[in-house]
Design an enzyme around this catalytic site. Structure first.
Site, short mmCIF file in Angstrom:
data_model
loop_
_atom_site.label_atom_id
_atom_site.label_comp_id
_atom_site.label_asym_id
_atom_site.label_seq_id
_atom_site.Cartn_x
_atom_site.Cartn_y
_atom_site.Cartn_z
N TYR A 109 -47.24 -7.55 -10.74
CA TYR A 109 -46.16 -6.61 -11.11
C TYR A 109 -44.94 -7.41 -11.55
O TYR A 109 -44.53 -8.36 -10.88
CB TYR A 109 -45.76 -5.73 -9.91
CG TYR A 109 -44.57 -4.85 -10.23
CD1 TYR A 109 -44.75 -3.57 -10.72
CD2 TYR A 109 -43.25 -5.33 -10.08
CE1 TYR A 109 -43.67 -2.77 -11.05
CE2 TYR A 109 -42.17 -4.53 -10.42
CZ TYR A 109 -42.38 -3.26 -10.90
OH TYR A 109 -41.31 -2.48 -11.24
N GLU A 197 -40.69 -2.72 -17.71
CA GLU A 197 -41.66 -2.94 -16.65
C GLU A 197 -43.05 -3.20 -17.22
O GLU A 197 -43.48 -2.51 -18.14
CB GLU A 197 -41.71 -1.71 -15.74
CG GLU A 197 -42.63 -1.86 -14.54
CD GLU A 197 -42.75 -0.54 -13.76
OE1 GLU A 197 -42.14 -0.44 -12.69
OE2 GLU A 197 -43.44 0.37 -14.23
#
Ligand code: GDP
Ligand code: MN
Length: 387
Positions: A109, A197
């Site tokens: 992530y 993101e």
């Protein structure tokens, strides 16, 4: 403004961020023949909606053959998708992205966010990607890595290396990763984003570093600096919001039943709070602007009344630049042009307030006047409940 995955990936492309080859995006009504699937496969078919969690909700599917990918893409178009991020609402899939898929060895992530306390961007990353980062932050806060970013210079070399070590990036992908993280920060800074993101960033089974997903949120206030973004459709805006924007009225639809017409964003916020305190819920945030003309007030009424949920309209205007008598005339004129078929509550304050109230009282229009915001809010809540 939130960008769809493929729109974000088009930006990533310009920054050389490594991704899977894209075979195309199709919209409802398009033929699936428009997808170019020349490689050996497999392929991944992805619903383009403004919410994460598509994987678990059936919005991300793998296909072994081009025929299967086309069939899945066709099925996905028009499908309603509810994910853990849509708050129970179903989003209609209007576009589908097809890419060449890869086998996945690791999911990481990584995001660039705005750290409001530090008034600067920060990288948030975790070696455990794929799953919900919010959940991980809750259960294992120690697994979340945070790197502050200097907005003037971007990510420094020592920071990219430290991050690569902390994320246990394989030696083979080290250089690729440091370059990737620097570019990701560039995407954030140069596009006036509030979020960039990549979840997941993967190490594929063949050992390649690839951004599999993209989520970009840009700051609407900087749209004037990005002509390409300004031309993009705003996927989140409702029809009423788009209409309001086109005529220069700040309007945001909400869930309640009290339509609010206010001048000034601060006063509009205070109005929403006061309505809430009085036990009601606003149907919208609406700022007619400082120098609201008759025309602008008329248009604002039209916009507010387009929302079928509206059961009462609360006008809360402070006459500063605009004098109260002019505003009152504006309200009277507007009510002649627009049929206002719900109770109308008006609170005026400021310069020439006496004259303004007189104009309203003499107009013959059914208006409940209030001498304070609190009184106006209570009257509006009662009127909406009775209506
Ligand atoms: P999200 O669920 O909306 O965040 O959508 P993602 O694009 O992140 O995809 C969800 C999940 O699908 C990923 O975490 C992967 O596990 C899987 N996935 C996506 N693309 C591929 C691919 O090319 N190959 C494989 N094997 N899995 C994929
Ligand atoms: Mn994702």
């Amino acid at each position: 403004m939130k960008l769809l995955e493929y729109e974000g990936k088009e930006i990533f492309e310009r920054y050389g961020i490594p991704m899977l080859p894209r075979c195309g995006v199709i919209r409802i009504g398009d033929s699936t023949e428009r997808l170019h699937m020349e490689g050996p496969g497999p392929w991944v078919v992805k619903a383009q909606v403004l919410a994460g969690g598509r994987g678990k909700a059936g919005g991300v599917k793998l296909a072994k053959t081009p025929a299967e990918a086309r069939e899945l893409a066709g099925q996905m178009l028009g499908m309603k998708l509810i994910t853990h991020q849509t708050q129970g609402k179903a989003l209609t899939v209007e576009e589908v992205l097809v890419e060449e898929a890869c086998g996945i060895a690791r999911e990481i992530y990584i995001s660039v966010v705005l750290d409001r306390k530090a008034a600067a961007p920060a990288i948030i990353a975790s070696a455990e990607g794929g799953m919900s980062i919010e959940e991980l932050a809750h259960t294992h806060p120690e697994k979340i890595i945070k790197v502050p970013v200097d907005p003037e210079v971007g990510l420094l070399d020592f920071q990219t290396r430290q991050l690569a070590f902390d994320l246990k990036i394989p030696q083979k992908n080290f250089r690729e990763f440091t370059e990737f993280s620097r570019q990701l920060v560039k995407v954030f800074l140069e596009n006036d984003a509030s979020l960039v993101e990549v979840n997941p960033l993967v190490i594929s089974s063949e050992g390649r570093l690839l951004a599999i997903d993209s989520k970009i949120v840009t700051d609407d206030n900087a749209l004037f600096r990005h002509k390409d973004q300004a031309a993009r459709p705003d996927h989140e805006a409702t029809e009423i919001e788009k209409e309001a924007k086109a005529i220069g009225i700040n309007y945001i639809g909400l869930d309640g039943d009290i339509g609010c017409m206010v001048n000034g964003a601060g006063l509009a916020m205070a109005t929403l709070d006061t309505v809430k305190m009085a036990g009601g819920d606003a149907a919208n945030f609406l700022d007619v602007g400082g120098g609201a003309s008759v025309d602008q007030i008329t248009r604002a009424f039209q916009i507010i009344l387009k929302d079928p949920k509206v059961k009462a309209v609360l006008v809360n205007i402070f006459g500063g630049i605009m004098k109260c008598d002019n505003i009152a005339s504006g309200v009277v004129e507007a009510s002649k042009k627009v049929e206002i078929d719900v109770p109308l509550i008006v609170r005026l304050e400021g310069t020439n307030v006496k004259e303004g109230r007189e104009i309203l009282a003499k107009s013959g229009i059914k208006i409940a006047q209030a001498s304070s915001l609190w009184e106006a809010a209570q009257k509006a809540v009662a009127a909406a409940k009775a209506n």
